[in-house]
Design a protein around this motif. Sequence first.
Motif, short mmCIF file in Angstrom:
data_model
loop_
_atom_site.label_atom_id
_atom_site.label_comp_id
_atom_site.label_asym_id
_atom_site.label_seq_id
_atom_site.Cartn_x
_atom_site.Cartn_y
_atom_site.Cartn_z
N HIS A 127 61.75 59.34 33.69
CA HIS A 127 62.49 58.72 33.23
C HIS A 127 62.71 59.04 31.77
O HIS A 127 61.76 58.77 30.98
CB HIS A 127 62.17 57.31 33.31
CG HIS A 127 62.37 56.73 34.84
ND1 HIS A 127 62.00 55.39 35.11
CD2 HIS A 127 62.80 57.37 35.80
CE1 HIS A 127 62.50 54.98 36.44
NE2 HIS A 127 62.93 56.32 36.76
N GLN A 136 55.92 56.88 43.38
CA GLN A 136 55.72 56.39 44.54
C GLN A 136 54.92 56.96 45.60
O GLN A 136 54.98 58.16 45.78
CB GLN A 136 57.14 56.28 45.11
CG GLN A 136 58.19 55.51 44.22
CD GLN A 136 58.13 54.22 43.94
OE1 GLN A 136 57.01 53.40 44.54
NE2 GLN A 136 58.61 53.55 42.92
N TYR A 140 55.59 53.61 49.87
CA TYR A 140 56.98 53.45 49.55
C TYR A 140 57.92 53.97 50.68
O TYR A 140 58.87 53.17 51.23
CB TYR A 140 57.21 54.04 48.27
CG TYR A 140 58.67 54.07 47.80
CD1 TYR A 140 59.25 53.31 47.33
CD2 TYR A 140 59.57 55.41 48.07
CE1 TYR A 140 60.54 53.19 46.93
CE2 TYR A 140 60.91 55.30 47.71
CZ TYR A 140 61.35 54.23 47.10
OH TYR A 140 62.68 54.51 46.70
N ASP A 151 69.23 54.02 49.33
CA ASP A 151 68.84 53.80 48.24
C ASP A 151 67.50 54.41 47.91
O ASP A 151 66.97 54.64 46.59
CB ASP A 151 68.47 52.22 48.22
CG ASP A 151 70.00 51.67 48.14
OD1 ASP A 151 70.98 52.26 47.82
OD2 ASP A 151 70.27 50.46 48.57
N SER A 154 67.71 57.81 46.75
CA SER A 154 68.55 58.07 45.47
C SER A 154 67.72 57.62 44.16
O SER A 154 67.80 58.15 43.09
CB SER A 154 69.88 57.22 45.36
OG SER A 154 69.36 55.83 45.54
N LYS A 155 66.51 56.93 44.39
CA LYS A 155 65.70 56.48 43.24
C LYS A 155 65.02 57.93 42.83
O LYS A 155 64.77 57.89 41.57
CB LYS A 155 64.55 55.67 43.87
CG LYS A 155 63.64 54.98 42.89
CD LYS A 155 62.45 54.16 43.61
CE LYS A 155 61.78 53.29 42.69
NZ LYS A 155 62.48 52.34 41.98
N HIS A 158 67.43 59.34 40.02
CA HIS A 158 67.89 58.51 38.86
C HIS A 158 66.91 58.67 37.88
O HIS A 158 65.89 58.27 38.10
CB HIS A 158 67.85 56.99 39.48
CG HIS A 158 68.93 56.33 38.61
ND1 HIS A 158 68.69 55.75 37.19
CD2 HIS A 158 70.25 56.03 38.88
CE1 HIS A 158 69.87 55.40 36.69
NE2 HIS A 158 70.77 55.35 37.71
#
Length: 362
Positions: A127, A136, A140, A151, A154-155, A158
């Motif tokens: 990040h 994760q 997860y 989703d 897509s994490k 991001h």
Amino acid sequence: NTSLLGILQHPDGTVLKQLQPPPRGPREQEFYNKVYDSDCCDSILLELREYLPKYFGVWSPPTAPNDTYLKLEDVTRKFNKPCIMDVKIGQKSYDPYASAEKIQQQVSKYPLMEEIGFLVLGMRVYHVSSDSYETQNQHYGRSLTKETVKDGISKFFHNGYCLRKDAIAASIQKVEKILEWFEGQKQLNFYASSLLFVYEGSCQSTTVRLSDVTLAEKRGVPKGLLSGGDILEYNNNIHVINSTENGKIEASVSKGLSKFYALHKKAYSKRHHGQLSLKVENLEQDNVWKSSTCITQEHLNGNVIPQLEKVFCHMPTEIKESANVEVRMIDFAHVFPSNTKDEGYIYGLKNLITVLQNILDN
């Protein structure tokens, strides 16, 4: 130096994967030996090498000659801030010789495997906003359903500021190449094998023109900033390419000297770039920033590198260097000779491509 996955890092840029107990370990070693045999002239196996880590034989520590390790290319080595995801592919994660008990155990781990065709085993995402990693584990991935798998994946793309569509597009292209290989071969079937995705989390070697390079404080002159205004070096992160007549500076944000190894539990101290205040200026001739005029006018203060990454995320994809992405097949303890296409693996790849394409399109 042990990683989260039990992979050891060798100083020569390889990783050491301990051979599993028989029959799995010997089977994986045999697979690598077959594909990387110097006498191999099978075009299908020769092409397969492109999608695997390079193999450098086996290695044993002098102190424990009975411990055998596979010596493999460290696919993450060339990355500054590697973002990594491990996805198990196929509809069955048990091989044709599995006992009823083993089948039951594997199916209960992720009952949706048959339907979804893949399972996220773990991910580690950089990040830029916090200059830290989010990890994760496989719990997860196992919690993902048909509804949430999009989703969930897509994490991985991001970075805290934006969705890295460049990395998604490049990943799709690489997975499509692997799918083509599978569509053209009938000699091997893969069970409980994974794809390793790696992309660059920091924006490395992206060239920007900067104007208004001002000193926040006269006495806070960073080492390497000369009175003439030329930056020779700044924290190993900004290197000058040239300084133009009208005082604009062409700089490139590039990889720091410190090598970063993937998947290691290691805390990284935040780097401070507070002394410089940068204003990103329009590059009229390329019209590079056309999609983000609001950002171009903004003074980027404080933590310069993450701030610049914020800007690069909004650059039109077509002018980014094609994203620095690797997709490699790993984990071959359950590869078997076959005379049919590997339909389960193909199903998983196609489904994964569909999910990635959906993330890209929305």
